[in-house]
Design a protein around this motif. Structure first.
Motif, short mmCIF file in Angstrom:
data_model
loop_
_atom_site.label_atom_id
_atom_site.label_comp_id
_atom_site.label_asym_id
_atom_site.label_seq_id
_atom_site.Cartn_x
_atom_site.Cartn_y
_atom_site.Cartn_z
N ASN A 52 5.85 14.87 1.44
CA ASN A 52 4.49 15.40 1.43
C ASN A 52 4.27 16.21 0.16
O ASN A 52 5.15 16.94 -0.27
N SER A 53 3.10 16.10 -0.47
CA SER A 53 2.86 16.77 -1.75
C SER A 53 3.06 18.29 -1.66
O SER A 53 3.61 18.90 -2.57
N GLY A 77 0.84 -1.19 0.00
CA GLY A 77 0.00 0.00 0.00
C GLY A 77 0.87 1.24 0.00
O GLY A 77 1.86 1.31 0.74
N ILE A 78 0.52 2.21 -0.85
CA ILE A 78 1.34 3.41 -0.98
C ILE A 78 0.43 4.61 -1.26
O ILE A 78 -0.61 4.47 -1.89
N ASP A 79 0.84 5.78 -0.76
CA ASP A 79 0.07 6.98 -1.07
C ASP A 79 0.77 7.77 -2.18
O ASP A 79 1.85 7.39 -2.64
N CYS A 80 0.14 8.86 -2.61
CA CYS A 80 0.63 9.58 -3.79
C CYS A 80 2.03 10.17 -3.61
O CYS A 80 2.87 10.05 -4.50
N SER A 81 2.29 10.78 -2.47
CA SER A 81 3.59 11.41 -2.30
C SER A 81 4.71 10.38 -2.13
O SER A 81 5.82 10.57 -2.62
N ALA A 82 4.41 9.26 -1.48
CA ALA A 82 5.41 8.20 -1.35
C ALA A 82 5.71 7.58 -2.71
O ALA A 82 6.85 7.23 -3.02
N PHE A 83 4.68 7.46 -3.55
CA PHE A 83 4.88 6.92 -4.89
C PHE A 83 5.77 7.85 -5.71
O PHE A 83 6.72 7.41 -6.35
#
Length: 183
Positions: free
Chosen positions: A101-102, A79-85
């Motif tokens: 962080n974005s 599982g990954i969020d947008c900024s980590a991706f």
């Protein structure tokens, strides 16, 4: 699962083509070029015109993550969020460290309009918020890779949803890279 099998088959074929091409003269045509085969494959699968100057490492990396579930705060294939991706892409593909962080990532870029975007640039969104709340990596042809509620996927900036919330694009500043690395 089928997608992974096709990708593995493509890699084997490209490897075979590469070793076969080494034994031939330098007069290989475009159909036998492994990079050209991979470019054609990614063009079809991702819906992006991948040309000879495209970063195949970027497309291969994204392809391996497609379908990974979204997880707020996540940073793995579980599982990954947008900024980590975005951070992982920049680290693994471009050998560049960016923030997590974005909104912080936006502080590291030279803002760009949509028509100025190039492959590898970042795209930022203000989704139902006054501040930046989402980030993706631009691929070309108005497409970008990102992790959202549907997991890691490729979307089009011209889709009504993304068009509505698009804020700006951005290219990492050389000074931002230096400042961040030195800290």
């Amino acid at each position: 699962m089928n997608k992974k099998f096709l990708f593995s088959t493509l890699i084997v074929l490209c490897s075979f083509s590469a070793s076969f091409a080494q034994n031939k003269t330098k007069e290989t045509n475009k159909l036998e070029d492994p990079d050209n085969l991979a470019s054609q494959y990614f063009s079809q699968v991702m819906g992006v015109a991948v040309d000879a100057t495209s970063n195949l490492k970027l497309y291969k990396f994204i392809y391996e993550w497609i379908g990974t579930p979204y997880r707020f705060g996540g940073n793995t294939k579980n599982g990954i969020d947008c900024s980590a991706f975005a951070k992982t892409i920049y680290q693994k593909v471009f050998n560049t460290t960016i923030l997590r962080n974005s909104r912080d990532i936006f502080s590291m870029v030279d803002p760009l309009a949509k028509d100025e975007l190039k492959e590898g640039d970042l795209v930022f969104f203000k989704i139902k918020s006054r501040s930046i709340s989402h980030v993706g990596v631009y691929l070309g042809d108005n497409r970008f890779a990102h992790s959202s509620s549907g997991g890691v996927k490729i979307s089009n900036l011209n889709e009504p949803y993304y068009s509505r919330y698009f804020y700006k694009g951005g290219r990492i500043l050389d000074d931002a890279k230096k400042d961040f690395v030195e800290e």
